[in-house]
Design an enzyme around this catalytic site. Structure first.
Site, PDB file in Angstrom:
ATOM      1  N   SER A 253       0.833  -1.189   0.000  1.00 24.49           N
ATOM      2  CA  SER A 253       0.000   0.000   0.000  1.00 24.49           C
ATOM      3  C   SER A 253       0.871   1.243   0.000  1.00 24.49           C
ATOM      4  CB  SER A 253      -0.891   0.022   1.240  1.00 24.49           C
ATOM      5  OG  SER A 253      -0.107   0.368   2.369  1.00 24.49           O
ATOM      6  N   LYS A 254       0.229   2.350  -0.143  1.00 18.53           N
ATOM      7  CA  LYS A 254       0.907   3.629  -0.206  1.00 18.53           C
ATOM      8  C   LYS A 254       1.918   3.784   0.937  1.00 18.53           C
ATOM      9  CE  LYS A 254       0.467   7.150  -3.031  1.00 18.53           C
ATOM     10  NZ  LYS A 254       0.365   6.996  -4.476  1.00 18.53           N
ATOM     11  N   ARG A 255       1.591   3.232   2.067  1.00 18.47           N
ATOM     12  CA  ARG A 255       2.477   3.325   3.231  1.00 18.47           C
ATOM     13  C   ARG A 255       3.866   2.770   2.943  1.00 18.47           C
ATOM     14  NH1 ARG A 255       0.847   5.548   6.909  1.00 18.47           N
ATOM     15  NH2 ARG A 255      -0.949   5.566   8.277  1.00 18.47           N
TER      16      ARG A 255
END
Length: 495
Positions: A253-255
RNA sequence: GGCCCCUUCGUCUAGUCUGGCCUAGGACACCAGGUUUUCAUCCUGGCGACAGGGGUUCAAAUCCCCUAGGGGUCACCA
């Protein structure tokens, strides 16, 4: 009975292209090509709030850039159009009506408030959160009357008893008990259908034969299989791809950093490397060959060979692969790919790029072993564009130069001066300089280290005489003179 | 927590279906050496794994069972 292979990807246009989507697209495309089938792009704009046409454009443009091509889609039409879910809304309403009349779906008048309370209670008691099917017991005629009276309702799918088997091409048979499947909502209170509903309607209508998608959809599959049955439609075969994981081993994910295709495009990853790397996420050619063409991938790809475990995204390996592809490009191609990055860095404008194309190509060819991404070129060659009296010196380069001192450099400058008047003949100069150093009984480094610092301000880099040729005689002489002064001046200051 | 999926070097994986050729192969990363005017590329070598426990078998990474761990998913999102 076999049927024509038709696969699809159904992205929602709510943002950029996630690497996971790119890989799903690649695998679907490869499967379609390999089996002589058709690959469909269907835009899943069920969520009207978040869907944008910009995002749809980006999806189309980004996948095209990668070289993944679909046979049918919103941009090119096809026999099963339209290819935007929002434009198929009538057929969804129709299907909902049919299902309601057949008793496979029912009206649910429960308010969001009651549903929330129900859920909270179940969670507090550690029970499985699911609809309690209260409205399923309602008399259809009474429900119809309430609906006619204007009472808001959602449409739920009535999951039948029994069990649902999914014969997954990657995972084998997966069995779900139907009591564990929620009576999920097909049509919302506002009349808009939900994803699980339309995706099946559209897959059925478009005669999709295989659904190849990420593992996060595996638990949706029994709902969809049941719906295909209720629709009296032959369900597709399913293949759930292993998830792409971040360093924390959770769904990428973006994280986790850069996860959108655009990020890698901006960083100058060759498309071939992106495709190759994505192919390696959950699949291997022969266990030995890491670098292979898209063509070979398509020829060898089989869903049965896809691995089951999640794949942690290895940024190092991706970068290495990018370097492999970059170095395999012809000088002309590589220069063309690097040009936009050089321009963006303010090194050369378009006109100069055209006028000095040959020169730029030579420079790029000289630096290729030191870069893995197109975007890394500007930093490497910025010194070529610096003012001759203001070349930035890296600490290590200066340290090396200082270790050797500028004495030999000063002597070399005098020797060099008359030899650079007619342009720089790199091979001849290299030979002559080596002989000159040998005459003096010095090690190469005694001259080359200060010289490299003077010319480029870097501790490492391409052959010095190539650099001289790129720089031109005048610039070389000025840079060396400036360096001699600089090396001497600082020494004074140290006292 | 329920349901479902997964488990070979740090990472991506080959091998698992069709047990023996596996003292488990390749790649990235890392370490060491070589080549080079430097850096890099390149070449050579090294490090390093069958989650654990039972069972079946002459033989198990491969088959069976259990345990453990990880993940996904539980919306009137997609």
């Amino acid at each position: 009975m076999p049927r024509p292979v038709r696969v699809r990807i159904a992205p929602s246009p709510t943002g950029t292209i996630h690497l996971g989507l790119a890989r799903t697209a690649l695998f679907n495309w490869a499967f379609a090509r390999r089996s002589g089938g058709r690959f469909v792009l269907r835009i899943e704009d069920t969520d009207r709030e978040r869907s944008t046409s910009e995002s749809e454009q980006e999806i189309i443009e980004g996948l095209s850039w990668l070289g993944i091509e679909w046979d049918e889609g919103p941009d090119r039409g096809g026999p099963f159009g339209p290819y935007r879910q929002s434009e198929r809304i009538e057929s969804h309403r129709e299907a909902a009506r049919t299902l309601l009349e057949a008793g496979r779906a029912y009206r649910c008048f429960c308010t969001p408030k009651r549903l929330a309370e129900l859920r909270e209670g179940q969670q507090a008691r550690k029970e499985t959160a699911a609809y309690d099917r209260r409205c399923r017991a309602l008399d259809p005629a009474e429900a119809a009357a309430r609906a006619d009276a204007g009472e808001p309702f959602a449409l739920r799918f009535a999951v039948p008893p029994g069990e649902t088997r999914v014969d997954d091409l990657v995972r084998g048979e997966v069995v779900f008990q139907n009591v564990d499947i929620d009576d999920w909502i097909m049509v919302r209170g506002d009349g808009n259908p939900t994803y699980n509903f339309v995706v099946v309607c559209d897959d059925a209508a478009m005669e999709i034969s295989h659904v190849v998608r990420g593992e996060e959809h595996l638990v949706n599959t029994p709902k969809q299989v049941q719906l295909f049955a209720a629709l009296d439609s032959r369900p597709p075969r399913f293949a759930h791809l292993p998830l792409m994981l971040g360093g924390d081993r959770k769904k990428l994910s973006k994280r986790a950093g850069d996860v959108s295709l655009e990020d890698y495009r901006a960083k100058g990853y060759p498309t071939g490397a992106i495709l190759n790397f994505l192919a390696l996420q959950g699949w291997a050619l022969d266990g030995e060959t890491e670098v292979f063409s898209t063509r070979r991938f398509v020829e060898a790809f089989r869903l049965e060979d896809v691995s089951k475990g999640g794949a942690v995204f290895d940024a190092d390996k991706f970068r290495w692969l990018a370097g492999e592809y970059l170095r395999a490009e012809s000088p002309a191609d590589l220069a063309g790919h690097c040009a936009p990055f050089a321009a963006a860095a303010g090194l050369l404008d378009e006109r100069q790029l055209t006028e000095r194309a040959e020169w730029f190509e030579a420079v790029v060819a000289g630096e290729r072993e030191r870069i893995s991404l197109y975007s890394e070129l500007p930093d490497r060659i910025a010194y070529l564009f610096a003012a001759d009296d203001a070349v930035a010196w890296e600490a290590k380069a200066e340290k090396n130069a200082r270790k050797q001192g500028g004495a030999l450099l000063a002597e070399y400058l005098e020797w060099l001066r008359p030899r650079l008047t007619g342009g720089v003949d790199a091979p001849a100069l290299r030979e002559a300089t080596r002989a000159w150093i040998a005459e003096r009984g010095a090690a190469f480094g005694v001259l080359f280290q200060p010289l490299r610092c003077a010319l480029a301000g870097k501790a490492g880099g391409p052959d010095l005489f190539d650099i001289m040729a790129w720089l031109g005689g005048e610039a070389c002489l000025r840079r060396i003179a400036v360096a001699i002064e600089r090396l001497a001046a600082v020494r004074e200051g140290e006292r």
